[in-house]
Design a protein around this motif. Sequence first.
Motif, PDB file in Angstrom:
ATOM      1  N   ASP A  33       9.500   7.189   4.504  1.00 62.19           N
ATOM      2  CA  ASP A  33      10.169   8.490   4.402  1.00 62.19           C
ATOM      3  C   ASP A  33       9.185   9.588   4.006  1.00 62.19           C
ATOM      4  OD1 ASP A  33      12.577   7.300   5.054  1.00 62.19           O
ATOM      5  OD2 ASP A  33      13.278   7.182   2.971  1.00 62.19           O
ATOM      6  N   MET A  34       8.355   9.299   3.015  1.00 59.98           N
ATOM      7  CA  MET A  34       7.398  10.302   2.549  1.00 59.98           C
ATOM      8  C   MET A  34       6.336  10.598   3.613  1.00 59.98           C
ATOM      9  SD  MET A  34       6.863   9.370  -1.470  1.00 59.98           S
ATOM     10  CE  MET A  34       5.851  10.824  -1.773  1.00 59.98           C
ATOM     11  N   ALA A  38       5.663  14.187   5.289  1.00 59.14           N
ATOM     12  CA  ALA A  38       4.328  14.771   5.193  1.00 59.14           C
ATOM     13  C   ALA A  38       3.756  15.130   6.559  1.00 59.14           C
ATOM     14  CB  ALA A  38       3.392  13.798   4.490  1.00 59.14           C
ATOM     15  N   GLY A  39       4.341  14.592   7.605  1.00 54.79           N
ATOM     16  CA  GLY A  39       3.794  14.806   8.949  1.00 54.79           C
ATOM     17  C   GLY A  39       2.524  13.998   9.161  1.00 54.79           C
ATOM     18  N   ASN A  51      -1.730   8.625   8.350  1.00 56.58           N
ATOM     19  CA  ASN A  51      -2.996   9.225   7.953  1.00 56.58           C
ATOM     20  C   ASN A  51      -2.968   9.391   6.428  1.00 56.58           C
ATOM     21  OD1 ASN A  51      -4.995  11.169   7.252  1.00 56.58           O
ATOM     22  ND2 ASN A  51      -5.070  11.831   9.384  1.00 56.58           N
ATOM     23  N   CYS A  52      -3.837   8.669   5.737  1.00 57.15           N
ATOM     24  CA  CYS A  52      -3.847   8.682   4.267  1.00 57.15           C
ATOM     25  C   CYS A  52      -4.279  10.028   3.702  1.00 57.15           C
ATOM     26  CB  CYS A  52      -4.755   7.581   3.734  1.00 57.15           C
ATOM     27  SG  CYS A  52      -4.111   5.931   4.026  1.00 57.15           S
ATOM     28  N   GLN A  57      -2.415  14.570   0.390  1.00 52.49           N
ATOM     29  CA  GLN A  57      -2.213  16.004   0.163  1.00 52.49           C
ATOM     30  C   GLN A  57      -0.745  16.277  -0.134  1.00 52.49           C
ATOM     31  OE1 GLN A  57      -3.721  17.859   3.701  1.00 52.49           O
ATOM     32  NE2 GLN A  57      -5.774  18.096   2.858  1.00 52.49           N
ATOM     33  N   TYR A  58       0.140  15.647   0.621  1.00 56.75           N
ATOM     34  CA  TYR A  58       1.581  15.801   0.405  1.00 56.75           C
ATOM     35  C   TYR A  58       1.977  15.229  -0.955  1.00 56.75           C
ATOM     36  CZ  TYR A  58       6.608  15.170   1.137  1.00 56.75           C
ATOM     37  OH  TYR A  58       7.970  15.184   1.016  1.00 56.75           O
ATOM     38  N   LEU A  59       1.422  14.080  -1.313  1.00 56.77           N
ATOM     39  CA  LEU A  59       1.745  13.442  -2.578  1.00 56.77           C
ATOM     40  C   LEU A  59       1.347  14.310  -3.759  1.00 56.77           C
ATOM     41  CD1 LEU A  59       2.900  10.762  -3.676  1.00 56.77           C
ATOM     42  CD2 LEU A  59       0.581   9.864  -3.673  1.00 56.77           C
ATOM     43  N   GLU A  60       0.269  15.043  -3.633  1.00 58.71           N
ATOM     44  CA  GLU A  60      -0.189  15.939  -4.708  1.00 58.71           C
ATOM     45  C   GLU A  60       0.808  17.059  -4.994  1.00 58.71           C
ATOM     46  OE1 GLU A  60      -2.776  16.020  -6.884  1.00 58.71           O
ATOM     47  OE2 GLU A  60      -3.325  14.018  -6.204  1.00 58.71           O
ATOM     48  N   THR A  61       1.662  17.399  -4.041  1.00 63.57           N
ATOM     49  CA  THR A  61       2.638  18.455  -4.264  1.00 63.57           C
ATOM     50  C   THR A  61       3.710  18.051  -5.273  1.00 63.57           C
ATOM     51  OG1 THR A  61       4.105  17.820  -2.430  1.00 63.57           O
ATOM     52  CG2 THR A  61       2.310  19.363  -1.928  1.00 63.57           C
TER      53      THR A  61
END
Length: 66
Positions: A33-34, A38-39, A51-52, A57-61
């Motif tokens: 889902d995440m 994140a695209g 793509n890690c 980058q998305y996780l840092e938000t």
Amino acid sequence: MDRKIPKKVDRKRFVRYKEGAEMYSMCQSKFEDMAKDAGAVYKLNKLVLVNCDIFEQYLETFRLSD
């Protein structure tokens, strides 16, 4: 004196859902889902990769700041 130099650990840029969930210590459905949010998902026929770099980058938000 012979010193051992640690080998550089190559971090994968693309992972499958199962491997990514293990890397980030979360269940596979949450990782999927995440990654989609994140695209960071790439689909090649039946092969799906995440793509890690984009995922992180998305996780840092979601980082909490005091």
